[in-house]
Write a protein that holds these residues in place. Structure first.
Motif, PDB file in Angstrom:
ATOM      1  N   VAL A  12       0.841  -1.188   0.000  1.00 44.58           N
ATOM      2  CA  VAL A  12       0.000   0.000   0.000  1.00 44.58           C
ATOM      3  C   VAL A  12       0.881   1.246   0.000  1.00 44.58           C
ATOM      4  N   SER A  13       0.323   2.326  -0.518  1.00 44.19           N
ATOM      5  CA  SER A  13       1.076   3.571  -0.551  1.00 44.19           C
ATOM      6  C   SER A  13       1.082   4.210   0.832  1.00 44.19           C
ATOM      7  N   CYS A  14       2.003   5.126   1.034  1.00 44.38           N
ATOM      8  CA  CYS A  14       2.099   5.797   2.319  1.00 44.38           C
ATOM      9  C   CYS A  14       1.023   6.876   2.429  1.00 44.38           C
ATOM     10  N   MET A  18       2.916  11.983   4.549  1.00 43.41           N
ATOM     11  CA  MET A  18       4.278  11.511   4.344  1.00 43.41           C
ATOM     12  C   MET A  18       4.777  11.942   2.960  1.00 43.41           C
ATOM     13  N   LYS A  19       3.901  11.889   1.981  1.00 43.82           N
ATOM     14  CA  LYS A  19       4.274  12.362   0.653  1.00 43.82           C
ATOM     15  C   LYS A  19       4.597  13.850   0.673  1.00 43.82           C
ATOM     16  N   GLU A  20       3.815  14.603   1.444  1.00 47.73           N
ATOM     17  CA  GLU A  20       4.057  16.045   1.550  1.00 47.73           C
ATOM     18  C   GLU A  20       5.381  16.320   2.261  1.00 47.73           C
ATOM     19  N   LEU A  21       5.687  15.514   3.276  1.00 56.68           N
ATOM     20  CA  LEU A  21       6.953  15.679   3.988  1.00 56.68           C
ATOM     21  C   LEU A  21       8.127  15.402   3.058  1.00 56.68           C
ATOM     22  N   GLN A  22       8.031  14.329   2.297  1.00 54.22           N
ATOM     23  CA  GLN A  22       9.101  13.994   1.354  1.00 54.22           C
ATOM     24  C   GLN A  22       9.316  15.116   0.348  1.00 54.22           C
ATOM     25  N   SER A  23       8.233  15.664  -0.149  1.00 48.95           N
ATOM     26  CA  SER A  23       8.320  16.749  -1.132  1.00 48.95           C
ATOM     27  C   SER A  23       8.939  17.994  -0.511  1.00 48.95           C
ATOM     28  N   PHE A  24       8.540  18.318   0.708  1.00 54.82           N
ATOM     29  CA  PHE A  24       9.062  19.502   1.385  1.00 54.82           C
ATOM     30  C   PHE A  24      10.553  19.380   1.664  1.00 54.82           C
ATOM     31  N   VAL A  25      10.963  18.228   2.210  1.00 53.06           N
ATOM     32  CA  VAL A  25      12.380  18.024   2.530  1.00 53.06           C
ATOM     33  C   VAL A  25      13.224  18.079   1.260  1.00 53.06           C
ATOM     34  N   SER A  26      12.734  17.462   0.206  1.00 55.67           N
ATOM     35  CA  SER A  26      13.468  17.469  -1.064  1.00 55.67           C
ATOM     36  C   SER A  26      13.663  18.885  -1.585  1.00 55.67           C
ATOM     37  N   LEU A  75       0.451   2.547   8.455  1.00 53.78           N
ATOM     38  CA  LEU A  75       1.500   3.074   9.330  1.00 53.78           C
ATOM     39  C   LEU A  75       2.846   2.406   9.053  1.00 53.78           C
ATOM     40  N   ALA A  76       2.810   1.111   8.780  1.00 50.35           N
ATOM     41  CA  ALA A  76       4.052   0.399   8.473  1.00 50.35           C
ATOM     42  C   ALA A  76       4.714   0.999   7.233  1.00 50.35           C
ATOM     43  N   ALA A  77       3.900   1.322   6.237  1.00 49.07           N
ATOM     44  CA  ALA A  77       4.434   1.964   5.035  1.00 49.07           C
ATOM     45  C   ALA A  77       5.016   3.337   5.372  1.00 49.07           C
ATOM     46  N   ASP A  78       4.348   4.043   6.275  1.00 52.47           N
ATOM     47  CA  ASP A  78       4.831   5.364   6.679  1.00 52.47           C
ATOM     48  C   ASP A  78       6.167   5.270   7.412  1.00 52.47           C
ATOM     49  N   PHE A  79       6.343   4.214   8.213  1.00 54.45           N
ATOM     50  CA  PHE A  79       7.618   4.027   8.912  1.00 54.45           C
ATOM     51  C   PHE A  79       8.764   3.936   7.912  1.00 54.45           C
ATOM     52  N   ALA A  80       8.548   3.146   6.871  1.00 55.22           N
ATOM     53  CA  ALA A  80       9.593   2.977   5.864  1.00 55.22           C
ATOM     54  C   ALA A  80       9.826   4.275   5.094  1.00 55.22           C
ATOM     55  N   GLN A  81       8.751   4.951   4.753  1.00 55.55           N
ATOM     56  CA  GLN A  81       8.867   6.179   3.983  1.00 55.55           C
ATOM     57  C   GLN A  81       9.448   7.318   4.804  1.00 55.55           C
ATOM     58  N   MET A  82       9.279   7.275   6.111  1.00 61.14           N
ATOM     59  CA  MET A  82       9.874   8.305   6.966  1.00 61.14           C
ATOM     60  C   MET A  82      11.395   8.308   6.833  1.00 61.14           C
ATOM     61  N   GLU A  83      11.978   7.127   6.771  1.00 62.03           N
ATOM     62  CA  GLU A  83      13.427   7.045   6.593  1.00 62.03           C
ATOM     63  C   GLU A  83      13.842   7.649   5.263  1.00 62.03           C
ATOM     64  N   LEU A  84      13.091   7.369   4.212  1.00 61.11           N
ATOM     65  CA  LEU A  84      13.405   7.919   2.898  1.00 61.11           C
ATOM     66  C   LEU A  84      13.214   9.432   2.880  1.00 61.11           C
ATOM     67  N   ALA A  85      12.207   9.905   3.586  1.00 63.81           N
ATOM     68  CA  ALA A  85      11.915  11.334   3.601  1.00 63.81           C
ATOM     69  C   ALA A  85      13.025  12.132   4.273  1.00 63.81           C
TER      70      ALA A  85
END
Length: 216
Positions: A12-14, A18-26, A75-85
């Motif tokens: 499943v997608s995050c 989390m997508k917004e966080l990744q975009s902001f940090v990038s 939430l599990a997907a978010d945990f993984a994506q948090m590291e990437l973010a």
């Protein structure tokens, strides 16, 4: 972590945040941090920010309720994506120490039974007992309110309280108060039994208090 700790439907997608966080940090790294030549200094300056993000993320996952199977998978997907973010801010997250270890150790608990969680070897040494107890309130009935609900606090006020009370003893006392209120509610209704999560939480509370005493 072994793969069998997680459901097979982990594709499943995050979450949107989390997508917004990744975009902001990038964007922030590309626009403001990349132009600096000494990236080692930049990384050191970012370390406290990244640690704080990890701490708040894990804290707030423990406040999500009700939390069904779909929510746990998300939430599990978010945990993984948090590291990437956060990796653009700090490449080697494992060097952050405890905040990163808590993130990694807490994720498998999403899919474990209450009994298995109580047997987790990371309790106390890596994951604070208060954090595990906070997450277990979501596994109980509505009559078992989370600590901030029991105190009639907003989530933001509760988070501020945790920031101001970093002592594990104080946090466990707050958890204890919420559990006592639940006990009183059950007895007031004349019921003869508690929800199955309650005795496990009481046991963890007692173990947490003993852990503090042993460390002092």
């Amino acid at each position: 972590m072994s793969a069998n700790l997680y459901p097979k439907r982990i594709d499943v997608s995050c979450s949107l945040y989390m997508k917004e966080l990744q975009s902001f940090v990038s964007r922030a790294v590309s626009s403001y941090l990349s132009p600096f030549h000494n990236q080692e200094i930049i990384s050191k300056c970012c370390a406290p920010v990244v640690s704080r993000c990890l701490e708040l993320f894990v804290r707030h996952t423990g406040l999500v309720r009700p939390l069904g199977e779909g929510g746990r998978i998300k939430l599990a997907a978010d945990f993984a994506q948090m590291e990437l973010a956060l990796s653009p801010l700090y490449k080697q997250l494992s060097d952050l120490g405890r905040p990163y270890r808590v993130l990694r150790s807490f994720r498998p608990l999403l899919f474990q039974t209450v009994e298995d969680i109580s047997l987790c070897p990371a309790l106390g040494d890596v994951i604070p007992y208060s954090l595990v107890l906070l997450s277990l309130f979501a596994r109980g009935p509505t009559e078992l309110p989370s600590p901030h609900q029991s105190a009639n606090w907003s989530v933001s006020r509760f988070s501020q309280w945790l920031d101001m009370h970093t002592s594990e003893h104080e946090r466990l006392e707050l958890m204890s108060g919420a559990l006592q209120k639940y006990q009183q509610t059950v007895r007031h209704k004349g019921e003869t039994s508690f929800h199955a999560v309650y005795p496990v939480m009481i046991n963890l509370l007692e173990r947490g208090i003993k852990h503090i005493a042993a460390a002092s």
